[in-house]
Design a protein around this motif. Structure first.
Motif, PDB file in Angstrom:
ATOM      1  N   GLU A  46       8.964  20.277   0.958  1.00  0.00           N
ATOM      2  CA  GLU A  46       8.309  18.991   1.215  1.00  0.00           C
ATOM      3  C   GLU A  46       9.324  17.879   1.436  1.00  0.00           C
ATOM      4  N   VAL A  47      10.332  17.824   0.593  1.00  0.00           N
ATOM      5  CA  VAL A  47      11.345  16.771   0.728  1.00  0.00           C
ATOM      6  C   VAL A  47      12.085  16.909   2.049  1.00  0.00           C
ATOM      7  N   ARG A  48      12.456  18.130   2.408  1.00  0.00           N
ATOM      8  CA  ARG A  48      13.162  18.369   3.667  1.00  0.00           C
ATOM      9  C   ARG A  48      12.309  17.927   4.856  1.00  0.00           C
ATOM     10  N   ASP A  49      11.044  18.338   4.860  1.00  0.00           N
ATOM     11  CA  ASP A  49      10.166  18.005   5.983  1.00  0.00           C
ATOM     12  C   ASP A  49       9.858  16.510   6.037  1.00  0.00           C
ATOM     13  N   ALA A  50       9.712  15.881   4.867  1.00  0.00           N
ATOM     14  CA  ALA A  50       9.420  14.446   4.830  1.00  0.00           C
ATOM     15  C   ALA A  50      10.603  13.649   5.366  1.00  0.00           C
ATOM     16  N   GLU A  51      11.820  14.014   4.952  1.00  0.00           N
ATOM     17  CA  GLU A  51      13.009  13.314   5.428  1.00  0.00           C
ATOM     18  C   GLU A  51      13.177  13.499   6.931  1.00  0.00           C
ATOM     19  N   ARG A  52      12.852  14.693   7.414  1.00  0.00           N
ATOM     20  CA  ARG A  52      12.933  14.957   8.849  1.00  0.00           C
ATOM     21  C   ARG A  52      11.943  14.066   9.607  1.00  0.00           C
TER      22      ARG A  52
ATOM     23  N   ALA B 176       0.862  -1.187   0.000  1.00  0.00           N
ATOM     24  CA  ALA B 176       0.000   0.000   0.000  1.00  0.00           C
ATOM     25  C   ALA B 176       0.896   1.234   0.000  1.00  0.00           C
ATOM     26  N   ASN B 177       0.311   2.385  -0.279  1.00  0.00           N
ATOM     27  CA  ASN B 177       1.118   3.602  -0.167  1.00  0.00           C
ATOM     28  C   ASN B 177       0.276   4.754   0.372  1.00  0.00           C
ATOM     29  N   TYR B 178       0.966   5.647   1.064  1.00  0.00           N
ATOM     30  CA  TYR B 178       0.308   6.779   1.726  1.00  0.00           C
ATOM     31  C   TYR B 178       1.089   8.054   1.412  1.00  0.00           C
ATOM     32  N   PRO B 179       0.423   9.084   0.872  1.00  0.00           N
ATOM     33  CA  PRO B 179       1.118  10.330   0.545  1.00  0.00           C
ATOM     34  C   PRO B 179       1.227  11.240   1.774  1.00  0.00           C
ATOM     35  N   LEU B 180       2.429  11.644   2.088  1.00  0.00           N
ATOM     36  CA  LEU B 180       2.629  12.573   3.201  1.00  0.00           C
ATOM     37  C   LEU B 180       2.202  13.976   2.786  1.00  0.00           C
ATOM     38  N   THR B 181       1.311  14.571   3.563  1.00  0.00           N
ATOM     39  CA  THR B 181       0.821  15.919   3.272  1.00  0.00           C
ATOM     40  C   THR B 181       1.584  16.944   4.113  1.00  0.00           C
ATOM     41  N   GLU B 182       1.392  18.218   3.789  1.00  0.00           N
ATOM     42  CA  GLU B 182       2.037  19.279   4.559  1.00  0.00           C
ATOM     43  C   GLU B 182       1.588  19.236   6.016  1.00  0.00           C
ATOM     44  N   GLU B 183       0.325  18.902   6.226  1.00  0.00           N
ATOM     45  CA  GLU B 183      -0.202  18.806   7.594  1.00  0.00           C
ATOM     46  C   GLU B 183       0.509  17.702   8.374  1.00  0.00           C
ATOM     47  N   ASP B 184       0.727  16.561   7.708  1.00  0.00           N
ATOM     48  CA  ASP B 184       1.442  15.454   8.358  1.00  0.00           C
ATOM     49  C   ASP B 184       2.848  15.887   8.755  1.00  0.00           C
ATOM     50  N   MET B 185       3.519  16.561   7.840  1.00  0.00           N
ATOM     51  CA  MET B 185       4.923  16.916   8.063  1.00  0.00           C
ATOM     52  C   MET B 185       5.076  18.058   9.055  1.00  0.00           C
ATOM     53  N   ASP B 186       4.094  18.951   9.100  1.00  0.00           N
ATOM     54  CA  ASP B 186       4.152  20.056  10.060  1.00  0.00           C
ATOM     55  C   ASP B 186       4.076  19.548  11.495  1.00  0.00           C
TER      56      ASP B 186
END
Length: 271
Positions: free
Chosen positions: A231-237, A174-184
């Protein structure tokens, strides 16, 4: 330098194509024009193919490379008489194997891609359906069936990787897209927390992500380099903070990405 290559089979052509492409990829300085000729299973089809091979040889001034998995001896002999440089893929391996195993191979057409009598084929089909149904965060209540859940920003390669894992190895992905809300928030989304041990992250170079998104939504905020970098920076964090294993997809093919995921996650193929 440019050469022509033919992948020829009296079945699907998948074996000839895969092995041929793997071998040709080792010659990076040569540009190959490639043609896959499947179901060459009659003399008439073989003669038509030979005309094309001969025409390519005349045009290029060099013999085309012909990867051949044809089982029928008469058809294979015709192809070998063409102007191409023919590589008998099966013969190169089956002949020494027959000697070592003291047994004669069946040399059956389409054997490796036939529907097997066990459950492996049906499992792959079910896995593909699951990947499609669970794409992009859909049907979160089905995650308990997942072997792995890929997470990452939009257009980082989650969907094609899930489909490849399903079709090739029968893995329920399965896959789940990380949103800005998730990363914040810096926390895993609530829907993912129960399945933390099945999560695997995909990340990507921001410039590459920007180029991909520009093809989808040109000149939008979504496709801007600044947005991609954030987005990439926040997702990796988020991945690092939560101890989620991940792989950078920027310079790798789907096959390579899948192999890296399966190795790191300890997932075995199911077929």
């Amino acid at each position: 330098m440019k050469r022509t290559a033919f992948f020829v089979s009296d079945s699907t052509g998948i074996t000839a194509e895969n092995l041929g492409n793997s071998l040709l990829s080792q010659f990076e300085e040569i540009q190959f024009e490639k043609f896959t000729e499947s179901y060459v299973d009659t003399i008439e089809k073989a003669e038509n193919l030979i005309s094309r091979i001969d025409a390519a040889a005349k045009r290029d001034g060099l013999p085309p490379i012909v990867f051949d998995t044809v089982v029928n001896k008469d058809i294979r002999q015709l192809i070998e008489e063409s102007s191409g440089y023919t590589i008998d893929v099966f013969g190169a391996f089956l002949n020494p194997l027959e000697k070592e195993l003291h047994s004669v191979s069946s040399r059956s057409v389409g054997k490796s891609h036939a529907i097997s009598t066990n459950s492996a084929y049906q499992n792959r089909i079910e896995a593909v359906h699951y990947a499609l149904d669970s794409d992009d965060g859909a049907k979160l209540n089905h995650y308990e069936r997942a072997d792995i859940i890929l997470i990452g920003v939009s257009r980082s390669g989650k969907t094609p990787t899930c489909l490849y894992m399903a079709l090739q190895y029968g893995i329920f992905a399965a896959n789940y897209p990380l949103t800005e809300e998730d990363m914040d928030s810096g926390q895993l989304p609530k829907a993912l927390k129960p399945y933390r041990d099945r999560l695997f992250g995909l990340t990507i170079n921001p410039e590459r992500l920007c180029a991909i998104r520009q093809e989808r939504r040109a000149d939008s905020k979504y496709a801007s380099l600044t947005q991609c970098e954030n987005e990439v920076r926040d997702a990796e964090r988020l991945l690092l903070r939560n101890g989620i294993p991940h792989v950078d997809t920027t310079h790798f093919s789907i096959e390579e990405i899948t192999a890296k995921i399966m190795s790191k996650a300890g997932i075995a193929r199911k077929n």
